[in-house]
Write a protein that holds these residues in place. Structure first.
Motif, PDB file in Angstrom:
ATOM      1  N   SER A  34     -12.458   5.658  -4.400  1.00 35.71           N
ATOM      2  CA  SER A  34     -11.126   5.060  -4.423  1.00 35.71           C
ATOM      3  C   SER A  34     -11.206   3.533  -4.413  1.00 35.71           C
ATOM      4  O   SER A  34     -11.948   2.946  -3.613  1.00 35.71           O
ATOM      5  CB  SER A  34     -10.316   5.527  -3.214  1.00 35.71           C
ATOM      6  OG  SER A  34      -9.101   4.803  -3.119  1.00 35.71           O
ATOM      7  N   PRO A  35     -10.451   2.836  -5.267  1.00 38.61           N
ATOM      8  CA  PRO A  35     -10.435   1.368  -5.245  1.00 38.61           C
ATOM      9  C   PRO A  35      -9.784   0.802  -3.981  1.00 38.61           C
ATOM     10  O   PRO A  35      -9.906  -0.391  -3.695  1.00 38.61           O
ATOM     11  CB  PRO A  35      -9.613   1.014  -6.491  1.00 38.61           C
ATOM     12  CG  PRO A  35      -8.764   2.218  -6.765  1.00 38.61           C
ATOM     13  CD  PRO A  35      -9.592   3.398  -6.345  1.00 38.61           C
ATOM     14  N   LEU A  36      -9.101   1.641  -3.208  1.00 42.58           N
ATOM     15  CA  LEU A  36      -8.462   1.197  -1.968  1.00 42.58           C
ATOM     16  C   LEU A  36      -9.399   1.239  -0.771  1.00 42.58           C
ATOM     17  O   LEU A  36      -9.051   0.751   0.306  1.00 42.58           O
ATOM     18  CB  LEU A  36      -7.231   2.073  -1.674  1.00 42.58           C
ATOM     19  CG  LEU A  36      -6.140   2.100  -2.746  1.00 42.58           C
ATOM     20  CD1 LEU A  36      -5.020   3.040  -2.333  1.00 42.58           C
ATOM     21  CD2 LEU A  36      -5.602   0.700  -2.992  1.00 42.58           C
ATOM     22  N   LEU A  37     -10.591   1.804  -0.947  1.00 42.44           N
ATOM     23  CA  LEU A  37     -11.496   1.954   0.187  1.00 42.44           C
ATOM     24  C   LEU A  37     -11.921   0.613   0.800  1.00 42.44           C
ATOM     25  O   LEU A  37     -11.967   0.495   2.029  1.00 42.44           O
ATOM     26  CB  LEU A  37     -12.727   2.765  -0.227  1.00 42.44           C
ATOM     27  CG  LEU A  37     -13.683   3.122   0.910  1.00 42.44           C
ATOM     28  CD1 LEU A  37     -12.988   3.954   1.970  1.00 42.44           C
ATOM     29  CD2 LEU A  37     -14.901   3.870   0.369  1.00 42.44           C
ATOM     30  N   PRO A  38     -12.242  -0.425   0.010  1.00 39.18           N
ATOM     31  CA  PRO A  38     -12.622  -1.715   0.635  1.00 39.18           C
ATOM     32  C   PRO A  38     -11.556  -2.267   1.564  1.00 39.18           C
ATOM     33  O   PRO A  38     -11.869  -2.773   2.651  1.00 39.18           O
ATOM     34  CB  PRO A  38     -12.853  -2.626  -0.572  1.00 39.18           C
ATOM     35  CG  PRO A  38     -13.255  -1.701  -1.667  1.00 39.18           C
ATOM     36  CD  PRO A  38     -12.415  -0.466  -1.453  1.00 39.18           C
ATOM     37  N   ALA A  39     -10.288  -2.155   1.175  1.00 43.71           N
ATOM     38  CA  ALA A  39      -9.207  -2.660   2.023  1.00 43.71           C
ATOM     39  C   ALA A  39      -9.110  -1.851   3.317  1.00 43.71           C
ATOM     40  O   ALA A  39      -8.883  -2.406   4.394  1.00 43.71           O
ATOM     41  CB  ALA A  39      -7.880  -2.622   1.272  1.00 43.71           C
ATOM     42  N   LEU A  40      -9.292  -0.538   3.203  1.00 41.01           N
ATOM     43  CA  LEU A  40      -9.249   0.306   4.395  1.00 41.01           C
ATOM     44  C   LEU A  40     -10.394  -0.036   5.336  1.00 41.01           C
ATOM     45  O   LEU A  40     -10.197  -0.149   6.557  1.00 41.01           O
ATOM     46  CB  LEU A  40      -9.318   1.773   3.988  1.00 41.01           C
ATOM     47  CG  LEU A  40      -9.409   2.788   5.133  1.00 41.01           C
ATOM     48  CD1 LEU A  40      -8.205   2.677   6.057  1.00 41.01           C
ATOM     49  CD2 LEU A  40      -9.530   4.201   4.584  1.00 41.01           C
ATOM     50  N   MET A  41     -11.592  -0.228   4.796  1.00 44.24           N
ATOM     51  CA  MET A  41     -12.739  -0.577   5.629  1.00 44.24           C
ATOM     52  C   MET A  41     -12.523  -1.916   6.319  1.00 44.24           C
ATOM     53  O   MET A  41     -12.856  -2.082   7.495  1.00 44.24           O
ATOM     54  CB  MET A  41     -14.006  -0.607   4.781  1.00 44.24           C
ATOM     55  CG  MET A  41     -14.450   0.758   4.278  1.00 44.24           C
ATOM     56  SD  MET A  41     -15.989   0.683   3.332  1.00 44.24           S
ATOM     57  CE  MET A  41     -17.127   0.114   4.602  1.00 44.24           C
TER      58      MET A  41
END
Length: 271
Positions: free
Chosen positions: A120-127
Motif C-alpha cells: 500500500s502507498p499509504l504504509l509509509p505515512a502509517l509507519m
C-alpha cells in the motif's frame, strides 16, 4: 457483527469484505479484528465486513466464506492483514478456494484477493504516525535478575505433526494446521482419550503427498489432507485408535502418488 447476523435484505449491496489474519487466541485480538471489521463495513459500497483466520481462531476463512455464500453475496473481497506475506500466499490460497468450491458444490460468489499491506502507498505515512506516537510510551523496565520458571511435562500420549515444508505450505498447510488447532480446542483433545498435543514440523519427507500430517505414537503418515480428513483423523484415529485408511500412506519402500478420491459429484478427484 457475528456471521449469524449477516443482513440479506434485497436493498443491501451484495458485496462483502473479509479481513484475513493468521491467528488469535485471547479476547483482545478478537476485539481488534472486530474494530477493523467495523471500519471496513463503513466504507462505501461494502454491504458487510467480517474477519477470519487462516490458522487457529474462529471463524476460519472457510467458515466465513461459507456464511457469506449462504447469505447470497455476489462479490467477496479478501483483505490480508499479515506482514510479511510469503510469495506463495496467493497461490496456495487460490488453490484452497478452488478445493472448497469443489467440495461444497453449487454457486459461489466472485472471490477476489486484495494486495497486502506492504504494497500500500499509504504504509509509509502509517509507519511515521506509529513511530511518532511511540515517543510517549514508557520504556520497558529492566530487571536485575530473572526468576526461574517451571514447566509441566505433558502427559498426553498422542502427537500430531503438521508439515510446514515448501510443498506442504504451497498446498495450504496453514489452513490444515488452523483447522486441526480449532478442533483441538473445540473437542478438548488435550484431555480427551489418550490426550493429544499438536505441533508444526519442518519437512516430514513425502513432499508429493502434500499436505502431510503424521500421527504418533504409530507414526502414521497422512497425505492429501483436507479439513474433512482432519475431522476423520480426530474422530477415528486420535479418539478411537483406528487409522483412517482413505488418507493413510504406509512406508512401502516405493514412491507413491496421491490416490484419487471421490469428489462432491461422485467422480474421481486427484488431489
Amino acid at each position: 457483527m457475528p456471521i449469524a447476523e449477516i443482513e440479506t435484505a434485497s436493498s443491501q449491496p451484495k458485496r462483502a469484505v473479509v479481513l484475513v489474519a493468521k491467528s488469535a487466541f485471547a479476547a483482545a485480538p478478537y476485539r481488534q479484528m472486530q474494530r477493523l471489521a467495523d471500519l471496513a463495513a463503513a466504507l462505501p459500497g461494502v454491504g458487510h465486513a467480517s474477519f477470519s483466520f487462516t490458522e487457529q481462531g474462529t471463524p476460519s476463512l472457510r467458515e466465513a466464506l461459507v456464511a457469506l455464500r449462504q447469505a447470497e453475496f455476489s462479490d467477496v473481497l479478501l483483505l490480508p492483514l499479515m506482514l510479511p506475506i510469503e510469495p506463495s500466499f496467493t497461490a496456495w490460497l487460490t488453490k484452497s478456494l478452488r478445493r472448497w468450491q469443489a467440495e461444497e458444490g453449487g454457486a459461489w460468489p466472485n472471490v477476489r484477493i486484495a494486495q497486502g499491506l506492504a504494497d500500500s502507498p499509504l504504509l509509509p505515512a502509517l509507519m511515521a504516525e506509529l513511530v511518532v506516537g511511540a515517543d510517549v510510551a514508557a520504556p520497558v523496565p529492566r530487571l536485575e535478575k530473572l526468576a526461574p520458571e517451571g514447566s509441566l511435562v505433558p502427559a498426553q500420549k498422542r502427537r500430531v505433526l503438521v508439515c510446514q515444508g515448501g510443498p506442504c505450505n504451497a498446498a495450504g498447510a496453514d489452513l490444515i494446521w488452523g483447522h486441526l488447532r480449532n478442533q483441538q480446542d473445540r473437542q478438548k483433545l488435550r484431555v480427551t482419550g489418550d490426550g493429544t498435543m499438536t505441533a508444526k514440523s519442518t519437512c516430514l519427507g513425502p513432499c508429493n503427498l502434500a499436505p502431510v500430517v503424521q500421527v504418533f505414537p504409530e507414526g502414521t503418515y497422512y497425505g492429501g489432507v483436507t479439513e474433512a480428513a482432519i475431522d476423520l483423523i480426530v474422530t477415528e484415529h486420535l479418539l478411537s485408535g483406528v487409522v483412517v485408511d482413505e488418507f493413510a500412506y504406509q512406508p512401502t519402500g516405493r514412491k507413491q502418488v496421491l490416490r484419487p478420491r471421490p469428489s462432491s459429484d461422485g467422480k474421481s478427484d486427484q488431489r
